[in-house]
Design a protein around this motif. Sequence first.
Motif, PDB file in Angstrom:
ATOM      1  N   ALA A  80       0.860  -1.189   0.000  1.00 16.19           N
ATOM      2  CA  ALA A  80       0.000   0.000   0.000  1.00 16.19           C
ATOM      3  C   ALA A  80       0.890   1.230   0.000  1.00 16.19           C
ATOM      4  N   PHE A  81       0.557   2.202  -0.836  1.00 19.75           N
ATOM      5  CA  PHE A  81       1.379   3.407  -0.985  1.00 19.75           C
ATOM      6  C   PHE A  81       2.824   3.065  -1.335  1.00 19.75           C
ATOM      7  N   GLY A  82       2.994   1.956  -2.086  1.00 25.71           N
ATOM      8  CA  GLY A  82       4.320   1.590  -2.533  1.00 25.71           C
ATOM      9  C   GLY A  82       5.199   0.962  -1.486  1.00 25.71           C
ATOM     10  N   GLN A  83       4.602   0.627  -0.316  1.00 27.93           N
ATOM     11  CA  GLN A  83       5.405   0.023   0.750  1.00 27.93           C
ATOM     12  C   GLN A  83       4.742  -1.269   1.217  1.00 27.93           C
ATOM     13  N   THR A 114       1.508  15.264   2.644  1.00 26.82           N
ATOM     14  CA  THR A 114       1.510  16.724   2.784  1.00 26.82           C
ATOM     15  C   THR A 114       0.262  17.142   3.551  1.00 26.82           C
ATOM     16  N   VAL A 115       0.432  17.998   4.546  1.00 24.23           N
ATOM     17  CA  VAL A 115      -0.698  18.449   5.365  1.00 24.23           C
ATOM     18  C   VAL A 115      -1.554  19.426   4.560  1.00 24.23           C
ATOM     19  N   HIS A 116      -2.860  19.124   4.459  1.00 26.41           N
ATOM     20  CA  HIS A 116      -3.799  20.003   3.748  1.00 26.41           C
ATOM     21  C   HIS A 116      -4.731  20.742   4.696  1.00 26.41           C
ATOM     22  N   ARG A 117      -4.986  20.162   5.870  1.00 26.66           N
ATOM     23  CA  ARG A 117      -5.866  20.809   6.853  1.00 26.66           C
ATOM     24  C   ARG A 117      -5.432  20.375   8.236  1.00 26.66           C
ATOM     25  N   VAL A 118      -5.520  21.303   9.192  1.00 30.00           N
ATOM     26  CA  VAL A 118      -5.199  20.972  10.573  1.00 30.00           C
ATOM     27  C   VAL A 118      -6.233  21.616  11.484  1.00 30.00           C
ATOM     28  N   SER A 119      -6.757  20.843  12.436  1.00 31.28           N
ATOM     29  CA  SER A 119      -7.737  21.363  13.398  1.00 31.28           C
ATOM     30  C   SER A 119      -7.279  20.973  14.791  1.00 31.28           C
ATOM     31  N   TYR A 120      -7.028  21.997  15.624  1.00 31.66           N
ATOM     32  CA  TYR A 120      -6.664  21.750  17.018  1.00 31.66           C
ATOM     33  C   TYR A 120      -7.942  21.714  17.845  1.00 31.66           C
ATOM     34  N   LEU A 121      -8.229  20.584  18.516  1.00 31.97           N
ATOM     35  CA  LEU A 121      -9.488  20.390  19.231  1.00 31.97           C
ATOM     36  C   LEU A 121      -9.289  20.211  20.731  1.00 31.97           C
ATOM     37  N   VAL A 178      -4.332  14.818   5.366  1.00 31.41           N
ATOM     38  CA  VAL A 178      -3.058  14.820   4.661  1.00 31.41           C
ATOM     39  C   VAL A 178      -3.252  14.165   3.308  1.00 31.41           C
ATOM     40  N   GLN A 179      -2.442  14.579   2.345  1.00 35.32           N
ATOM     41  CA  GLN A 179      -2.545  14.063   0.991  1.00 35.32           C
ATOM     42  C   GLN A 179      -1.391  13.112   0.711  1.00 35.32           C
ATOM     43  N   VAL A 180      -1.740  11.901   0.287  1.00 39.91           N
ATOM     44  CA  VAL A 180      -0.748  10.917  -0.140  1.00 39.91           C
ATOM     45  C   VAL A 180      -1.064  10.568  -1.591  1.00 39.91           C
ATOM     46  N   ASP A 181      -0.214  11.022  -2.506  1.00 44.85           N
ATOM     47  CA  ASP A 181      -0.508  10.875  -3.934  1.00 44.85           C
ATOM     48  C   ASP A 181      -1.876  11.505  -4.214  1.00 44.85           C
ATOM     49  N   ASP A 182      -2.847  10.706  -4.655  1.00 52.27           N
ATOM     50  CA  ASP A 182      -4.187  11.247  -4.953  1.00 52.27           C
ATOM     51  C   ASP A 182      -5.195  10.912  -3.870  1.00 52.27           C
ATOM     52  N   THR A 183      -4.727  10.437  -2.726  1.00 51.47           N
ATOM     53  CA  THR A 183      -5.625   9.980  -1.658  1.00 51.47           C
ATOM     54  C   THR A 183      -5.536  10.905  -0.451  1.00 51.47           C
ATOM     55  N   THR A 184      -6.705  11.312   0.075  1.00 52.52           N
ATOM     56  CA  THR A 184      -6.752  12.102   1.304  1.00 52.52           C
ATOM     57  C   THR A 184      -6.899  11.155   2.490  1.00 52.52           C
ATOM     58  N   GLY A 201       0.659  22.539   4.499  1.00 58.72           N
ATOM     59  CA  GLY A 201       1.762  22.569   3.545  1.00 58.72           C
ATOM     60  C   GLY A 201       2.997  21.817   3.998  1.00 58.72           C
ATOM     61  N   ALA A 202       3.044  21.421   5.276  1.00 54.54           N
ATOM     62  CA  ALA A 202       4.222  20.723   5.790  1.00 54.54           C
ATOM     63  C   ALA A 202       4.313  19.320   5.195  1.00 54.54           C
ATOM     64  N   ASP A 203       5.538  18.897   4.903  1.00 50.21           N
ATOM     65  CA  ASP A 203       5.785  17.523   4.481  1.00 50.21           C
ATOM     66  C   ASP A 203       6.006  16.650   5.716  1.00 50.21           C
ATOM     67  N   VAL A 204       5.242  15.572   5.830  1.00 48.17           N
ATOM     68  CA  VAL A 204       5.319  14.700   7.000  1.00 48.17           C
ATOM     69  C   VAL A 204       5.384  13.251   6.538  1.00 48.17           C
TER      70      VAL A 204
END
Length: 359
Positions: free
Chosen positions: A261-264, A302-309, A317-323, A340-343
Amino acid sequence: MYLALENIVKTFVTRGGVGEVTAVDGVSLEINEGELVTLLGPSGCGKTTTLRLIAGFEFPNRGNIFLDGEVINELPPHSRDMSMVFQSYAVFPHLNVYENVAYGLKVQRLSKDEIQNRVDRALQLVELTGLDQRAPNQLSGGQQQRVALARALIMEPKVLLMDEPLSNLDAKLRVQMRTEIRRIQQQLGITSVYVTHDQIEAMTLSDRIVVMNEGIIEQIGSPTEVYRHPSTRFVADFIGRANFVPGMVQQVSDGSAVVSAFGQPIKLADVRTDINDGDKVTLVVRPEMIQIVPHENAVKATVHRVSYLGDMIEYDVQVDDTTIIVVETDPTRMVLHPVGADVGLEFREDCIHILPPGQ
């Protein structure tokens, strides 16, 4: 089994009078004495109709309903030795608390002393002692629901039925009342069937959960089983939140599998027996079972949205074409990663579940 449904089918004529709609489609279910079983599903899935069939408010077109070894299909509600707690409380507004709770016993013409003793015990059980002379409009919503519960329990039924009894309460009262319902049910050891669309209620209250969809049963199991090992994509998506990750089975051996999965490669233990090498499968990965780590030697995202609760941080986060949804609850790891951070993503391999091929 103490209460059983055997291939129950219930249809209704459509509103225009042309054709039929099937509300319950071949449902079979066995409930043990003293067990609390929840019928869970979205609106229109057939759970309330199933409850009404058990209660005798509806009658099946096909199949049988058994209680303590006897078929009760054609018995009217008052002959089934069951009590119902409704969503709307159904507390008599012109009677005080004592009169509401005692109503069924007075219909049975029990002695005044017997009624007094049983009402006192019922009010103590639901923690309403001292409020017996209050009118319903002097009670909170939670207290009115306790009156409805006491009125059902005082009849000492073989089966207690509850139809979304907490849906009219605010969030804090719902938490309090579901704890109380479970306490009382376990204290009395009363066989109970509970209907809800609220997955948290079902997980909190139940010995077993029956997940329904479009008139059929998708899965029956303990809260742990249906959450950790959903049998279908519908169950995985309805109970909790889930990421659905496509994968390819590389190797199956001795109850474990390696899935790409995800090349791993991801090694999974205790996998299904119906998967084979080369199968395209879907992995169910719960958001709280993913950790954000340095992106070297991990699945890059890559982080697309972050919510502190407060008690958690939720990411898209976005992995290739998958959220992918990630939830971090460990206070020692709760560092905010900006948009925008790479994780990197690390999957807890012992908590990943494989759906059947084709799901």
